[in-house]
Design a protein around this motif. Structure first.
Motif, PDB file in Angstrom:
ATOM      1  N   LEU A  31      -2.015   2.843   2.261  1.00 55.83           N
ATOM      2  CA  LEU A  31      -2.010   1.841   1.183  1.00 55.83           C
ATOM      3  C   LEU A  31      -2.594   0.521   1.679  1.00 55.83           C
ATOM      4  O   LEU A  31      -3.260  -0.195   0.924  1.00 55.83           O
ATOM      5  CB  LEU A  31      -0.584   1.604   0.675  1.00 55.83           C
ATOM      6  CG  LEU A  31       0.146   2.773   0.025  1.00 55.83           C
ATOM      7  CD1 LEU A  31       1.490   2.298  -0.533  1.00 55.83           C
ATOM      8  CD2 LEU A  31      -0.686   3.407  -1.074  1.00 55.83           C
ATOM      9  N   GLU A  32      -2.326   0.193   2.925  1.00 56.56           N
ATOM     10  CA  GLU A  32      -2.886  -1.021   3.511  1.00 56.56           C
ATOM     11  C   GLU A  32      -4.409  -0.937   3.541  1.00 56.56           C
ATOM     12  O   GLU A  32      -5.104  -1.907   3.215  1.00 56.56           O
ATOM     13  CB  GLU A  32      -2.338  -1.206   4.931  1.00 56.56           C
ATOM     14  CG  GLU A  32      -2.919  -2.369   5.706  1.00 56.56           C
ATOM     15  CD  GLU A  32      -2.261  -3.695   5.382  1.00 56.56           C
ATOM     16  OE1 GLU A  32      -2.871  -4.738   5.693  1.00 56.56           O
ATOM     17  OE2 GLU A  32      -1.153  -3.697   4.821  1.00 56.56           O
ATOM     18  N   ALA A  33      -4.928   0.219   3.923  1.00 55.65           N
ATOM     19  CA  ALA A  33      -6.372   0.381   4.071  1.00 55.65           C
ATOM     20  C   ALA A  33      -7.074   0.653   2.751  1.00 55.65           C
ATOM     21  O   ALA A  33      -8.248   0.308   2.583  1.00 55.65           O
ATOM     22  CB  ALA A  33      -6.658   1.522   5.050  1.00 55.65           C
ATOM     23  N   ASP A  34      -6.378   1.277   1.799  1.00 49.95           N
ATOM     24  CA  ASP A  34      -6.966   1.672   0.519  1.00 49.95           C
ATOM     25  C   ASP A  34      -6.019   1.263  -0.611  1.00 49.95           C
ATOM     26  O   ASP A  34      -5.213   2.066  -1.081  1.00 49.95           O
ATOM     27  CB  ASP A  34      -7.214   3.185   0.511  1.00 49.95           C
ATOM     28  CG  ASP A  34      -7.873   3.661  -0.781  1.00 49.95           C
ATOM     29  OD1 ASP A  34      -8.180   2.818  -1.650  1.00 49.95           O
ATOM     30  OD2 ASP A  34      -8.070   4.888  -0.925  1.00 49.95           O
ATOM     31  N   PRO A  35      -6.095   0.017  -1.068  1.00 52.24           N
ATOM     32  CA  PRO A  35      -5.137  -0.482  -2.063  1.00 52.24           C
ATOM     33  C   PRO A  35      -5.151   0.274  -3.385  1.00 52.24           C
ATOM     34  O   PRO A  35      -4.175   0.195  -4.151  1.00 52.24           O
ATOM     35  CB  PRO A  35      -5.573  -1.943  -2.259  1.00 52.24           C
ATOM     36  CG  PRO A  35      -6.361  -2.288  -1.049  1.00 52.24           C
ATOM     37  CD  PRO A  35      -7.042  -1.032  -0.637  1.00 52.24           C
ATOM     38  N   ASP A  36      -6.224   1.001  -3.690  1.00 48.66           N
ATOM     39  CA  ASP A  36      -6.317   1.721  -4.953  1.00 48.66           C
ATOM     40  C   ASP A  36      -5.959   3.202  -4.809  1.00 48.66           C
ATOM     41  O   ASP A  36      -6.165   3.983  -5.741  1.00 48.66           O
ATOM     42  CB  ASP A  36      -7.733   1.595  -5.533  1.00 48.66           C
ATOM     43  CG  ASP A  36      -8.058   0.161  -5.934  1.00 48.66           C
ATOM     44  OD1 ASP A  36      -7.155  -0.528  -6.427  1.00 48.66           O
ATOM     45  OD2 ASP A  36      -9.212  -0.264  -5.736  1.00 48.66           O
ATOM     46  N   LEU A  37      -5.420   3.579  -3.677  1.00 52.62           N
ATOM     47  CA  LEU A  37      -5.111   4.986  -3.426  1.00 52.62           C
ATOM     48  C   LEU A  37      -4.197   5.573  -4.503  1.00 52.62           C
ATOM     49  O   LEU A  37      -4.406   6.692  -4.974  1.00 52.62           O
ATOM     50  CB  LEU A  37      -4.463   5.115  -2.045  1.00 52.62           C
ATOM     51  CG  LEU A  37      -4.080   6.487  -1.523  1.00 52.62           C
ATOM     52  CD1 LEU A  37      -4.095   6.472   0.010  1.00 52.62           C
ATOM     53  CD2 LEU A  37      -2.705   6.939  -1.986  1.00 52.62           C
ATOM     54  N   LEU A  38      -3.173   4.830  -4.905  1.00 52.52           N
ATOM     55  CA  LEU A  38      -2.188   5.371  -5.849  1.00 52.52           C
ATOM     56  C   LEU A  38      -2.773   5.632  -7.226  1.00 52.52           C
ATOM     57  O   LEU A  38      -2.269   6.484  -7.973  1.00 52.52           O
ATOM     58  CB  LEU A  38      -1.005   4.411  -5.976  1.00 52.52           C
ATOM     59  CG  LEU A  38      -0.208   4.132  -4.704  1.00 52.52           C
ATOM     60  CD1 LEU A  38       0.933   3.167  -4.997  1.00 52.52           C
ATOM     61  CD2 LEU A  38       0.322   5.426  -4.101  1.00 52.52           C
ATOM     62  N   SER A  39      -3.843   4.944  -7.588  1.00 53.08           N
ATOM     63  CA  SER A  39      -4.407   5.076  -8.938  1.00 53.08           C
ATOM     64  C   SER A  39      -4.941   6.469  -9.219  1.00 53.08           C
ATOM     65  O   SER A  39      -5.168   6.825 -10.375  1.00 53.08           O
ATOM     66  CB  SER A  39      -5.520   4.040  -9.141  1.00 53.08           C
ATOM     67  OG  SER A  39      -6.617   4.304  -8.277  1.00 53.08           O
ATOM     68  N   ARG A  40      -5.112   7.271  -8.174  1.00 51.43           N
ATOM     69  CA  ARG A  40      -5.610   8.630  -8.364  1.00 51.43           C
ATOM     70  C   ARG A  40      -4.500   9.611  -8.742  1.00 51.43           C
ATOM     71  O   ARG A  40      -4.755  10.802  -8.929  1.00 51.43           O
ATOM     72  CB  ARG A  40      -6.324   9.091  -7.090  1.00 51.43           C
ATOM     73  CG  ARG A  40      -7.545   8.250  -6.751  1.00 51.43           C
ATOM     74  CD  ARG A  40      -8.372   8.859  -5.643  1.00 51.43           C
ATOM     75  NE  ARG A  40      -7.828   8.595  -4.319  1.00 51.43           N
ATOM     76  CZ  ARG A  40      -8.092   7.486  -3.611  1.00 51.43           C
ATOM     77  NH1 ARG A  40      -8.856   6.532  -4.132  1.00 51.43           N
ATOM     78  NH2 ARG A  40      -7.605   7.329  -2.409  1.00 51.43           N
ATOM     79  N   HIS A  41      -3.258   9.107  -8.845  1.00 49.37           N
ATOM     80  CA  HIS A  41      -2.107   9.978  -9.091  1.00 49.37           C
ATOM     81  C   HIS A  41      -1.278   9.449 -10.262  1.00 49.37           C
ATOM     82  O   HIS A  41      -1.339   8.265 -10.601  1.00 49.37           O
ATOM     83  CB  HIS A  41      -1.234  10.061  -7.839  1.00 49.37           C
ATOM     84  CG  HIS A  41      -1.994  10.470  -6.610  1.00 49.37           C
ATOM     85  ND1 HIS A  41      -2.213  11.778  -6.266  1.00 49.37           N
ATOM     86  CD2 HIS A  41      -2.612   9.724  -5.648  1.00 49.37           C
ATOM     87  CE1 HIS A  41      -2.924  11.832  -5.148  1.00 49.37           C
ATOM     88  NE2 HIS A  41      -3.175  10.601  -4.755  1.00 49.37           N
ATOM     89  N   ALA A  42      -0.493  10.335 -10.846  1.00 55.61           N
ATOM     90  CA  ALA A  42       0.399   9.926 -11.934  1.00 55.61           C
ATOM     91  C   ALA A  42       1.668   9.293 -11.398  1.00 55.61           C
ATOM     92  O   ALA A  42       2.229   8.380 -12.015  1.00 55.61           O
ATOM     93  CB  ALA A  42       0.752  11.136 -12.804  1.00 55.61           C
ATOM     94  N   CYS A  43       2.133   9.770 -10.249  1.00 57.22           N
ATOM     95  CA  CYS A  43       3.441   9.352  -9.735  1.00 57.22           C
ATOM     96  C   CYS A  43       3.390   9.188  -8.228  1.00 57.22           C
ATOM     97  O   CYS A  43       2.920  10.082  -7.512  1.00 57.22           O
ATOM     98  CB  CYS A  43       4.495  10.386 -10.124  1.00 57.22           C
ATOM     99  SG  CYS A  43       6.146  10.103  -9.435  1.00 57.22           S
ATOM    100  N   ALA A  44       3.879   8.057  -7.754  1.00 56.60           N
ATOM    101  CA  ALA A  44       4.027   7.805  -6.325  1.00 56.60           C
ATOM    102  C   ALA A  44       5.489   7.984  -5.944  1.00 56.60           C
ATOM    103  O   ALA A  44       6.380   7.449  -6.615  1.00 56.60           O
ATOM    104  CB  ALA A  44       3.557   6.396  -5.972  1.00 56.60           C
ATOM    105  N   VAL A  45       5.736   8.734  -4.876  1.00 58.65           N
ATOM    106  CA  VAL A  45       7.100   9.055  -4.454  1.00 58.65           C
ATOM    107  C   VAL A  45       7.347   8.478  -3.057  1.00 58.65           C
ATOM    108  O   VAL A  45       6.519   8.635  -2.153  1.00 58.65           O
ATOM    109  CB  VAL A  45       7.326  10.579  -4.447  1.00 58.65           C
ATOM    110  CG1 VAL A  45       8.738  10.911  -3.959  1.00 58.65           C
ATOM    111  CG2 VAL A  45       7.105  11.156  -5.850  1.00 58.65           C
ATOM    112  N   PHE A  46       8.502   7.828  -2.908  1.00 61.21           N
ATOM    113  CA  PHE A  46       8.939   7.282  -1.625  1.00 61.21           C
ATOM    114  C   PHE A  46      10.342   7.820  -1.361  1.00 61.21           C
ATOM    115  O   PHE A  46      11.195   7.790  -2.252  1.00 61.21           O
ATOM    116  CB  PHE A  46       8.962   5.755  -1.666  1.00 61.21           C
ATOM    117  CG  PHE A  46       7.654   5.141  -2.095  1.00 61.21           C
ATOM    118  CD1 PHE A  46       6.671   4.836  -1.171  1.00 61.21           C
ATOM    119  CD2 PHE A  46       7.399   4.885  -3.436  1.00 61.21           C
ATOM    120  CE1 PHE A  46       5.460   4.276  -1.569  1.00 61.21           C
ATOM    121  CE2 PHE A  46       6.199   4.332  -3.846  1.00 61.21           C
ATOM    122  CZ  PHE A  46       5.222   4.028  -2.911  1.00 61.21           C
TER     123      PHE A  46
END
Length: 544
Positions: free
Chosen positions: A268-283
């Motif tokens: 996420l630090e290196a690619d701030p738009d990474l999550l936009s390719r998915h419907a749901c981010a899980v932690f």
């Protein structure tokens, strides 16, 4: 954990010297002695994709070593094996935990196109005169960019992995780099092996939350630390790492048929738009440490319509990622020594989110925060609690099909509440909790379930007993939130809670179960915890 580990455990005078030795001075790292049989290794990056070239930096005192790499999914599947690789013993700098090992690459390979995304366990074995040693590393594999993305992405808490990684002598809690033996290092390196227990654990390794409730009148116990010292593992294994947290979720999700991609906080630090390719981010698990860029990536994703499912606890510290991702910085309790203090970048000072000059309440991202929560089920910290959540709003969609009612306990049998939890400032009205907003939380969020937590471990004066947490965390909280430590502010800082919250934020939605141990409900097949997890994933991935 927080202040107590950096300052050393709280003890009575009769046990202080012995306890500090037992609890804090177990070293895992290079022996720097060619007569000691050892094998260690790491990779330059945490994450790769098919077609990438991977360089293993391995140091061993054996003449040869063996390698096995396997995908650590619902079942373990070996994908690469090598034997009798030539051994090379590499010099390791004294401050390797801070500046990295700087080892040369000793084995390289290209990841085949047919390897599936997931966690890949790297096993290193060496033998000499009948003695055998085995150590482990781990990297994540993301799917190729030209393949359709999965609906879900599991973001591994590498910020917290780094903070607790004690390999080589120091981390963000204790170490060899400060003027005192147990001083913590505000700077840690990614360029070193993971400590023993972060990548692989034997079945039955104790959790930070013990399997049985503390018995009144008995001596307080910390089974995971006792086990770690007995078997040569890091005592931090129960606080961070793939083996204790993300692995349990990944195995469960794959067995249930959910399609996941994998990433790290550092991605996420290196690619701030990474999550936009998915419907749901899980932690999941323990995600205590985040950089501002990592957090902004989640905020932007949610505001733009993304769904966030967080089954994790202890959202507390801002970090900085430097040196092209090779270094993590967190000054924590000595944040006044951060070089950014007094500059135009002091909002990036590495302190707790709620503390000046950061002033960015954690609840604004996930609906709950670490300073309003903290310890549950660890030692005497609510040691006689149920280790489950009390349900307040059973009619919520997340509880559909669980047969839970008002006041029921969720996850007590699987002990999901602990060892650190995230809470929210709230008031009670007609038997229901409501967020006040005083801690930055949106008053519109729904508090679905709650349990009690504390920042103080009571000391009942039992002879010979070591109380591990003490009151240092409450003192830090009092100073942070109220500006001074007085009997009144200290008392106000002893109490906390852990919550499950649901929140529509911007165009998106957030579900937070603010506890580190939610994954135990999945690993132990607690059907109500499993059903809630499925309800959240099904809803958040429905539009994919």
């Amino acid at each position: 954990m927080t202040n107590s580990e950096s300052a050393g455990p709280a003890t009575t005078p009769r046990t202080r010297a012995k306890a500090r030795h037992i609890l804090d001075n177990y070293y895992i790292g290079p022996a720097r002695d060619r007569n000691v049989l050892e094998v260690w290794g790491y990779t330059e990056r945490f994450t790769y994709s098919p077609g990438d070239r991977v360089a293993l930096q391995v140091s061993t005192t054996a003449a040869t070593w063996d390698l096995e790499i396997g995908r650590d999914g619902a079942t373990y599947h070996p994908v690469l094996q090598e034997t009798d690789l030539p051994g090379v013993h590499q010099e390791t700098p004294p401050d390797c935990s801070v500046r990295g090992c700087d080892w040369a690459a000793t084995y390289e390979f290209t990841i085949p196109k047919d390897w599936n995304e997931g966690g890949y366990l790297v096993t290193l074995r060496a033998e000499r005169d009948g003695d055998v040693v085995e150590e482990h590393h781990l990297f994540l594999l993301r799917r190729e960019a030209d393949r359709p993305a999965a609906p879900y992405v599991l973001v591994c808490a590498t910020g917290t992995w780094l903070a607790y990684n004690c390999w080589g002598g120091s981390n963000h809690y204790e170490g060899i780099t400060g003027p005192e033996r147990n001083a913590f290092s505000p700077v840690v390196s990614t360029q070193r092996p993971w400590t023993r227990g972060f990548c692989k654990l034997p079945e039955g390794a104790p959790r930070a939350v013990p399997d049985v409730t503390h018995v009144p009148g008995g001596m307080v116990r910390y089974p995971y630390m006792e086990w770690a010292y007995a078997y040569g593992y890091s005592k931090k294994y129960a606080s961070a790492g793939w083996a204790s947290y993300e692995r349990h979720f990944a195995r469960w999700a794959e067995a249930q048929g959910y399609e996941f991609d994998f990433a790290t906080q550092h991605d996420l630090e290196a690619d701030p738009d990474l999550l936009s390719r998915h419907a749901c981010a899980v932690f999941v698990g323990h995600d205590e440490y985040w950089s501002a860029n990592m957090r902004r990536a989640v905020d932007r994703f949610t505001e733009n319509g993304g769904r966030v499912a967080r089954f994790a606890g202890n959202f507390l510290w801002q970090t900085r990622i430097e040196n092209a991702g090779r270094t993590q910085v967190c000054y924590k309790y000595i944040a006044t020594q951060d070089p950014l203090v007094g500059t135009d970048q002091e909002h990036l000072v590495t302190a707790a989110w709620e503390v000046a000059p950061v002033n960015w309440p954690g609840a604004q991202t996930f609906g709950a925060n670490g300073l309003k929560g903290m310890y549950a089920g660890l030692g005497r910290c609510t040691g006689q609690g149920s280790n489950g959540f009390t349900v307040y709003r059973p009619q919520h969609w997340a509880f559909e099909g669980t047969q839970l009612g008002y006041g029921d306990q969720l996850g007590a049998s699987s002990r999901i509440f602990g060892y650190e939890v995230d809470g929210v400032d709230c008031r009670m009205e007609d038997g229901l909790p409501f967020a006040t907003g005083a801690d930055g939380a949106d008053p519109a969020l729904e508090i679905l379930a709650m349990g009690l937590a504390t920042n103080v471990e009571p000391d009942h004066g039992t002879w010979g007993e070591t109380v591990y947490i003490g009151s240092a965390d409450a003192a830090f909280k009092a100073l942070s939130l109220f500006g001074e430590i007085t009997p009144e502010t200290l008392d106000r800082s002893t109490r906390g809670n852990g919550v499950i919250v649901s929140w529509k934020r911007g165009k998106g939605e957030v579900f937070t179960a603010g506890t580190c141990e939610w994954v135990m409900g999945l690993a132990r097949h607690d059907w109500q915890v499993e059903r809630i997890t499925s309800n959240v994933l099904d809803r958040f991935g429905a539009e994919w």
